[in-house]
Design a protein around this motif. Structure first.
Motif, PDB file in Angstrom:
ATOM      1  N   PRO A  94      39.336  48.865  45.001  1.00 42.37           N
ATOM      2  CA  PRO A  94      39.052  47.440  45.207  1.00 42.37           C
ATOM      3  C   PRO A  94      40.159  46.580  44.604  1.00 42.37           C
ATOM      4  O   PRO A  94      40.933  47.039  43.770  1.00 42.37           O
ATOM      5  CB  PRO A  94      37.734  47.235  44.454  1.00 42.37           C
ATOM      6  CG  PRO A  94      37.745  48.308  43.413  1.00 42.37           C
ATOM      7  CD  PRO A  94      38.454  49.473  44.017  1.00 42.37           C
ATOM      8  N   GLU A  95      40.215  45.355  45.047  1.00 44.07           N
ATOM      9  CA  GLU A  95      41.155  44.406  44.475  1.00 44.07           C
ATOM     10  C   GLU A  95      40.453  43.608  43.387  1.00 44.07           C
ATOM     11  O   GLU A  95      39.226  43.460  43.408  1.00 44.07           O
ATOM     12  CB  GLU A  95      41.675  43.457  45.552  1.00 44.07           C
ATOM     13  CG  GLU A  95      42.533  44.154  46.589  1.00 44.07           C
ATOM     14  CD  GLU A  95      43.129  43.190  47.584  1.00 44.07           C
ATOM     15  OE1 GLU A  95      43.149  41.968  47.317  1.00 44.07           O
ATOM     16  OE2 GLU A  95      43.580  43.662  48.628  1.00 44.07           O
ATOM     17  N   GLY A  98      37.703  41.205  44.289  1.00 45.04           N
ATOM     18  CA  GLY A  98      37.152  41.645  45.574  1.00 45.04           C
ATOM     19  C   GLY A  98      35.677  41.936  45.457  1.00 45.04           C
ATOM     20  O   GLY A  98      35.233  42.611  44.524  1.00 45.04           O
TER      21      GLY A  98
END
Length: 170
Positions: A94-95, A98
């Protein structure tokens, strides 16, 4: 990278994270942050001010309520589902900031031939030894359609272990 709209100088806030040898998220080292600062000083606009912060790791777990096809073994289903889902979610990190998608979890589970239906997907915050100390109010940050867990711009979620996925098989 987020513009700090509340600050007087409208700084740019850069949140960073690192991984340990096993691929688990951890705070970035001071050396990494110093290297970022050095590189950014040569690449940024003169008027920009950039603050570098650690992103907060939010360790989450999942509780699944799944109905499997009648020809399948309930005793064998949960370990198979757990491994399949963990591996699929681990394919892409994931960012920072995010959101976590329960809709994506449902879609992944429907790819398994043994799954008849996904009744619910619940997100829980994992705490204790080997988990981050980040606290988060999951119920008040779920989207109205129950498909997303909203994540703050300075957080990153992580499902650390396959055993963090539990559930009920029907």
């Amino acid at each position: 990278v987020v513009r700090d709209i509340n600050g007087l100088k409208k700084n740019i806030n850069l949140y960073c994270i690192s991984q340990d040898r096993e691929g688990n998220l951890q705070k970035a080292s001071s050396l990494l942050k110093q290297n970022l600062k050095t590189w950014l000083s040569s690449a940024k606009m003169m008027s920009d001010t950039i603050d570098i912060y650690d992103a907060s790791v939010l360790n989450i777990g999942l509780f699944l309520d799944v109905t499997i096809k009648s020809t399948e073994s309930k005793a064998e289903a949960l370990p198979r589902i757990r491994e399949f889902l963990f591996n699929r979610l681990s394919l892409s990190r994931p960012e920072i900031g995010g959101h976590f998608s329960m809709g994506e979890v449902r879609s992944i589970l429907h790819l398994m031939p043994i799954v008849q239906s996904v009744n619910s997907v619940k997100v829980v915050v994992k705490t204790g030894k080997n988990y981050s100390s980040t606290r988060y109010d999951v119920p008040s940050n779920i989207s109205p359609d129950r498909n997303l867990l909203y994540i703050p711009e300075n957080f990153i979620w992580e499902i650390k272990l396959a055993s963090d996925i539990t559930g009920k098989i029907q």
